[in-house]
Write an enzyme that holds these catalytic residues in place. Structure first.
Site, short mmCIF file in Angstrom:
data_model
loop_
_atom_site.label_atom_id
_atom_site.label_comp_id
_atom_site.label_asym_id
_atom_site.label_seq_id
_atom_site.Cartn_x
_atom_site.Cartn_y
_atom_site.Cartn_z
CG ASP A 18 44.63 32.11 3.55
OD1 ASP A 18 43.66 32.45 3.41
OD2 ASP A 18 44.93 31.85 4.72
CD GLN A 40 40.30 33.72 2.34
OE1 GLN A 40 40.79 34.84 2.70
NE2 GLN A 40 41.02 32.53 2.20
CB SER A 77 40.47 32.98 6.06
OG SER A 77 41.69 33.65 5.70
#
Length: 290
Positions: free
Chosen positions: A205, A279, A229
């Site tokens: 991430d 993502q 995110s």
């Protein structure tokens, strides 16, 4: 956190009830809980419900609400399926009984099959040739924007070495590409595969949404954008060694409508593909009050 022991302690959630676990948060420099932490703690909780040595091969998650750093996170694991080859788990993360995150994860028994992979398309500088985030802070700290300097000053259990240092003061549009070497700090040689997957999920991430900003660097930066995110998917292919450097090779095919899409592939130093990531993130310009 300064090393792998701190990271492992944070990622390991405590069992409170049957298929219910609790995790605590540590800041990485942002005001909310880091998405990689929630992802990794969810996988830790899901693995505790797997009794047949099956290995995580994919996860798909949505971030629904910002996590509060001071409030414990409760992870509820639901056993969706235990088939002949695959086991599926759903994990719901809550704070004060409010759902902040949901995840579906699939675990697969070990099987033999055909094999191929896409190789890196370009030559990459080796980590020994590059500056780490800590090196950048030491050498350029007095010239960095305040928010970036404060972010780099946070102690982390991972070393990051970008293959290209982007000067935020240049305000230049760049290709939607980003490559970063990373390695955990401390002895990671004896870790089992499930623990390494949790750590890799945590790290995945970091950095990935940078690629969505670069093509609009003349106008967009972390100071004038609200970024977060929105979702996260990951696929695990092969075993790997976290004590050596791994390369996170990222690109962004598209940004539109205050959202940016990015994807990444994680390779060993020898070019072995170990995982892929996708993502979508919020990229909302901050409107100035007139």
């Amino acid at each position: 956190m300064t090393g792998i022991d701190d990271l492992l302690s944070m990622l390991d959630v405590d069992k409170t009830n049957e298929n219910e676990f609790t995790g605590l948060s540590i800041t990485i420099g942002s005001p909310n809980v880091f998405g990689g932490q929630v992802l990794a703690q969810s996988i830790n909780a899901a693995y505790k419900s797997i009794k047949n040595n099956r290995v995580l091969h994919s996860l798909h998650a949505y971030f629904l609400e910002p996590g509060h750093l001071e409030i414990p996170i409760v992870y509820k694991v639901t056993e969706m399926r235990n088939g002949g080859s695959f086991s599926t788990r759903r994990v719901t993360a809550l704070q004060n009984d409010k759902t902040i995150f949901i995840l579906a994860a699939s675990f697969h028994k070990e099987e033999e099959g055909f094999e191929h992979q896409m190789d890196l398309k370009t030559a990459v500088k080796q980590p020994e040739e590059l500056l780490s985030w800590e090196d950048m802070l030491e050498q350029m700290g007095d010239f960095l924007p305040g928010k970036l300097k404060a972010f780099l000053e946070i102690e982390r259990p991972i070393d990051f070495k970008p293959t290209m240092i982007v000067n935020p003061l240049d305000k230049e549009d760049l290709p939607p590409l980003n490559q970063v070497w990373f390695r955990v700090k401390g002895d990671a040689k004896e870790l089992d595969l499930s623990t390494k997957q949790e750590i890799l999920t945590y790290i995945s991430d970091y950095n990935i949404l940078n690629a969505t900003l670069y093509p609009n660097g003349s106008k967009a930066n972390f100071g004038n954008m609200q970024m977060a995110s929105l979702d996260h998917s990951m696929w695990f292919f092969r075993d790997f060694d976290l004590s050596d450097w791994l390369l996170y090779d990222m690109d962004s095919p598209n940004s539109f409508g205050a959202r940016g899409f990015a994807r990444g592939h994680i390779y060993t130093r020898e070019g072995k593909l170990v995982a892929s990531v996708a993502q979508e993130g919020l990229m909302r310009p901050i409107k100035k009050n007139r």
